[in-house]
Design an enzyme around this catalytic site. Structure first.
Site: not given
Ligand SMILES: *Cc1c(COP(=O)(O)O)cnc(C)c1O
Length: 393
Positions: A127, A196, A221-222, A370
Site C-alpha cells: 500500500f 503490516d 476501521y477495516k 475488489r
C-alpha cells in the site's frame, strides 16, 4: 445461465454457517449489499450504543473526570483486546494513532536498534503509504530503500539490511505473503521485521508470538469495524519493549505524563509507543466493535472467509470467466486473504453503477474490482446476488 442451483447451494452453506448469527450485530441498511468491509467495516449496534453512552454520560455528565475514570486506560485496554486477534500476548499491543504513524514509529525504533546498517527492504506492491513512510525513514537516516516484489524480498535481505517491512495480505490481490520465510530470512541476517496487518486483523489468522516478528501494525476501521478514522494499533515483541520506542516521543509515552517533567523518560512497556491524546470517541467505537469478536475463534473466522471466497471463485468460473472478467486473487485458499479481486476493463464504471443500485464494492486502478468477503456479516447468499449482478453487466 441460470442461478437456481447456486442459490440452493448458498442456502445450504448458509444453513451450516456457525457464524451466521453474527450478521444481526451489524446495522447494514436492508437495501445494501456490502462488499467493502476490507476498506471500511460497517456500523455495529454495539458501537452505536457505546457512542451514545460516551457522549451522554462520560462526556456530557462526567466531563473531564472521565479521563481518570476511564479514558486514560483505553489505549492499553483496547490493545489487549486486539492482542488475541493477532496472536500476541497481553501488554504487547497498544491502540493509537493511525497505521501510517505506527509504521513510522516501528521503523524508527527498528532502525535505532540496528545502527550502522544502511538498507530498508520493502514490498514494492505494498500500500503506497507504507512505501512513503519507509522512504521517509530511509531519507532521515541516509539509508537506501530497496523496494522489490514480495517474492524477491528474501533474496534482497543482507547484512546491510536494518529492517524489512511488508503487508501480510496484499491490498490489491489478497495474496498472503510467506510470513515465516520472510521473517526468518530477516532474522538470519540480523535484520528486524515489521508486518503490516491492515488486511489481516479480524479476517486472517496471524501469530505474532510464534512468528517472532519484531513489530506489527494494523488498522482499526477495516475488518475490525471500528468506524471511520478508528485508531490503529502497534505490536512490539517483548524483547524490544524496554530497549526501544523513543522514536516519536510525546507526553502520552512518558513514564509520568502528569508530572509535566521537562525531560523525557519513556513509560515502561508498550505505553512508550503512545504519542499524544487518544481519540476517545473513535476508540470507544472500536472497543465496542471488538466486543463482537470475543468468543469467536480465529479458526472459525478463517473457515468462513475461505468458504465465502472459494464460493465466489466457483461462481466466477461458471458465470464470469467468459464475460471479460479475470481472477486476480490466488486460487489456492492457503494463499488468499478475505477479499477477491477481479480484473475488468471498465471496472470503475461498473463499480459506480452497482453502488448506485446498493451493491457496494471498490475499485483500484487500473482495472481492479475488489470484493471484501467479511466473515462476520457476509453470507453465501450475498455472493450469488453479487455474481448474478456482475454477470448482467
Ligand atoms: C488501509 C491501509 C493503510 C491505512 O493507513 P492509515 O494511516 O490508517 O490511513 C496502511 N497500510 C495498508 C497496507 C493498508 O491496507
Amino acid at each position: 445461465m441460470s442461478f437456481i442451483e447456486d442459490y440452493q447451494r448458498a442456502a445450504e452453506l448458509d444453513d451450516h454457517d456457525s457464524l451466521a448469527q453474527f450478521q444481526s450485530q451489524f446495522d447494514i441498511p436492508n437495501d445494501v449489499l456490502y462488499f467493502d468491509g476490507n476498506s471500511l467495516g460497517p456500523l455495529t449496534f454495539a458501537s452505536r450504543e457505546v457512542l451514545h453512552h460516551t457522549i451522554e454520560v462520560e462526556w456530557r455528565e462526567r466531563l473531564i473526570r472521565s479521563w481518570n475514570e476511564d479514558w486514560l486506560a483505553m489505549p492499553l485496554r483496547i490493545g489487549d483486546q486486539i492482542a488475541p486477534i493477532i496472536g500476541a500476548t497481553e501488554g504487547t499491543v497498544i491502540c493509537c494513532d493511525n497505521t501510517s504513524i505506527n509504521l513510522h514509529k516501528a521503523l524508527m525504533a527498528a532502525v535505532a536498534l540496528r545502527p550502522h546498517r544502511s538498507e530498508i527492504v520493502v514490498d514494492i506492491n505494498n500500500f503506497p503509504t507504507d512505501i512513503y513512510i519507509a522512504q521517509s525513514v530511509a531519507d532521515q537516516h541516509g539509508m537506501t530503500l530497496i523496494a522489490v516484489p514480495a517474492d524477491q524480498i528474501v533474496e534482497h535481505i543482507s547484512e546491510k539490511t536494518a529492517v524489512v517491512t511488508a503487508t501480510h495480505v496484499d491490498y490489491r490481490t489478497a495474496q498472503i505473503l510467506d510470513a515465516p520465510a520472510i521473517t526468518q530470512a530477516a532474522h538470519a541476517h540480523g535484520a528486524l521485521m515489521v508486518w503490516d496487518l491492515a488486511h489481516t486483523a479480524g479476517a486472517v489468522p496471524f501469530n505474532a508470538t510464534s512468528l517472532k516478528t519484531d513489530f506489527a501494525v494494523g488498522c482499526g476501521y477495516k475488518y475490525l469495524n471500528g468506524g471511520p478514522g478508528a485508531p490503529a494499533f502497534i505490536y512490539v515483541a517483548p524483547q524490544h519493549l524496554e530497549s526501544s520506542g523513543h522514536s516519536l516521543q510525546g507526553w502520552w509515552g512518558h513514564a509520568e505524563p502528569f508530572d509535566f517533567e521537562v525531560s523525557y523518560t519513556p513509560a515502561p512497556g508498550i505505553s512508550r509507543f503512545l504519542t499524544g491524546t487518544a481519540t476517545v470517541l473513535s476508540m470507544k467505537s472500536l472497543e465496542a466493535s471488538l466486543s463482537v469478536f470475543s468468543g469467536v475463534k480465529m479458526t472459525e473466522i478463517r473457515a468462513k472467509s475461505v468458504s465465502l471466497t472459494s464460493f465466489f471463485i466457483d461462481l466466477f468460473d461458471k458465470h464470469l470467466a467468459h464475460r471479460g472478467f479475470t481472477l486476480q486473487s490466488p486460487r489456492s485458499p492457503e494463499s488468499r486473504g478475505s477479499h477477491v479481486a477481479l480484473g475488468f476493463a471498465g471496472g470503475k464504471q461498473l463499480v459506480d453503477q452497482m453502488a448506485s443500485e446498493g451493491i457496494i464494492a471498490d475499485f483500484r486502478p487500473p482495472d481492479l474490482m475488489r470484493f471484501g468477503c467479511a466473515p462476520l456479516f457476509n453470507s453465501h447468499l450475498h455472493i450469488v446476488k453479487l455474481v448474478e449482478r456482475l454477470s448482467a453487466h
